[in-house]
Design a protein around this motif. Sequence first.
Motif, PDB file in Angstrom:
ATOM      1  N   HIS A  11       0.860  -1.179   0.000  1.00 23.99           N
ATOM      2  CA  HIS A  11       0.000   0.000   0.000  1.00 23.99           C
ATOM      3  C   HIS A  11       0.899   1.232   0.000  1.00 23.99           C
ATOM      4  O   HIS A  11       2.038   1.188   0.483  1.00 23.99           O
ATOM      5  N   GLN A 108      -5.231  -1.479   0.035  1.00 22.14           N
ATOM      6  CA  GLN A 108      -4.434  -2.011  -1.066  1.00 22.14           C
ATOM      7  C   GLN A 108      -3.645  -3.242  -0.645  1.00 22.14           C
ATOM      8  O   GLN A 108      -3.380  -4.130  -1.463  1.00 22.14           O
ATOM      9  N   THR A 109      -3.287  -3.324   0.638  1.00 23.34           N
ATOM     10  CA  THR A 109      -2.594  -4.513   1.144  1.00 23.34           C
ATOM     11  C   THR A 109      -3.451  -5.747   0.913  1.00 23.34           C
ATOM     12  O   THR A 109      -2.961  -6.793   0.470  1.00 23.34           O
TER      13      THR A 109
END
Length: 668
Positions: A11, A108-109
């Motif tokens: 991220h 986003q991870t």
Amino acid sequence: MRTLNLGILAHIDAGKTSLTERLLHAAGVIDEIGSVDAGSTQTDSLALERQRGITIKSAVVSFAVDDVTVNLIDTPGHPDFIAEVERVLSVLDGAVLVVSAVEGVQAQTRVLMRTLQRLRIPTLIFVNKIDRRGADAQRTLRALAGKLTPAVIPAVAAHDVGTRTPTVAAYGADDRPFTEALTDLLTSYDDDLLAAYVHDEKTVTHARLRSALAAQTRRAQVHPVFFGSAITGAGMAELTAGIKELLPAPEGDPEGPVSGTVFKVERGPSGEKIAYVRMLSGAVRVRDAVRFGQDSEGKVTAVSVFDQGAAVRGDTVPAGRIGKLWGLGSIRIGDHIGDTPPPSPERHHFAPPTLETVVVPARTTSRAALHSALTQLAEQDPLINLRHDELRQEISVSLYGEVQKEVIGATLADEYGIDVTFRESTTICVERLDGAGEAFEIIAKEPNPFLATVGLRVEPAPLNSGVEFRLGIELGSMPYAFFRAVEDTVRESLHQGINGWQIPDCRVTMTHSGYWPRQSHSHGTFDKSMSSTAGDFRNLTPLILMDALRRAGTTVHEPMHHFRLEAPADTFGTILQVLSRLRAVPRTPRMDGTTSLLEGEIPAASVHSLEQQLPSLTRGEGLLESAFERYRPVTAAAPSRPRTDHNPLNRREYLLQVVRRVSGQVGG
């Protein structure tokens, strides 16, 4: 030496580029560690990357760990540039997923980890920033297990986390809690190991556990977790050792057929194309004539291979390595290099762009130059998906987010000298078939003005299966070029359905075919008025396809994002009112003290508005994460998009545009 092609993913702001710098410094490739804030890093070379302190384009650097050459690929962390990550995935042997020890697992991870698991890419997790105030190793471990995967195991112990002088130490055979936890995890995936442990736990030595850990990590079953700080250097030795021990470094097949994958294309100072290729087998040498793509061929004029931090000019890109090739003028991202048949097209690993905008040149005289520049940018980023509207003299590009506008605008200004503005972004919908439909027209029968018989049946296809074209007639019933003309036109025409949106999943069967063979006058000249051509099939096919789509019916679907919103509990009522206006569908909220946690779905078109309103709604304390989830049928009036073709939905208008000879009365 063996080669490991390693991706660094994260991220945004988790410290991915800083980690790359630290690894290069530890390997002796660079003497001084660059700074993201100062714009002095090895991999962020674009001016805009240095200005904003973010990675926009993937970059490759190389270093050695004993007998392993590591080609490290630094990828963007901002979700607007997920397309760069998409292209890198196809060439990776392994990955390091970077997570901040302060912010923890972010939107986003989760997207990245789901994709790495689906593709079964061996992945280590590096928890960065343990030197920062607020860092918490145990909280982060719980988040990794709860939000990413339970198959995580800390490979090192971190001490004095949250101070300026944290330390890291690898677990050893005497660390009993670690050994027990590792045994519990590994025996979940290895029946032989479980049987040996049950029979006599003393036979399960530390060395056997390490061997099993490496094997299961390389099979992407488990994910060792390392802690450290890219700024202080804590944990770097342990991470480097883990990369060498736990991730696969295949040697490739130097004697095998030439086979490689192009994952990046850029332009050199003179405008020449440079292709980044990962060689799977064989080798490419200077002056080799190589095949690539569907049926292209070119001669390699220069080669460089990544070694000790940079690309070094050489004569050969051998199996397993990443190199740069010059001289292949028509090469594209995703092309397969080699004489062997290219693999079947890969499905996209991430969601497609859900926004689009019209690019407007500041000067009307720059339209042609803008078209050329955007075409070159699309070669480097195919997912911006240029859409040309000849009728309105406009060019649209697809976007993942608003930051991309700034990047495209700055690139056009800096590299091409073209100033542009952008219209307000709009949502990209898709159309899906309601049922099956069929249509056909016969050669020399009204209202068909073309020397071709075409019949098509359309049917819904499973989600994400793409467009499948089938023949329901004998392949030898007419020349292959005519079949190819129909198939190519079907695939192109499905980019604009009944409402102007792409139909991404569809099965099309050709049910009728017919043609007039080549005719000549007595003096031997070709008589086009009596002979079918591929153009007849290309012109007739859109009319037949649209008739079939009408009969099948289509429904417009809009992109929906899954959202996760944390906010003060006393703001919950106001937030729900705003979410209702934005057509969001929240789930049952959870309360944690003075904080409320709300998840649900929201139209992609409403995400930007929610982001703008959130600070004032939550006194600046709200935290929003969102990512594409699915497409949902539009229940209100179906939105439409202006067509860019000759509009085969309006037969008379279409025929006036494309027909050059019409026999008989044209139907309305």
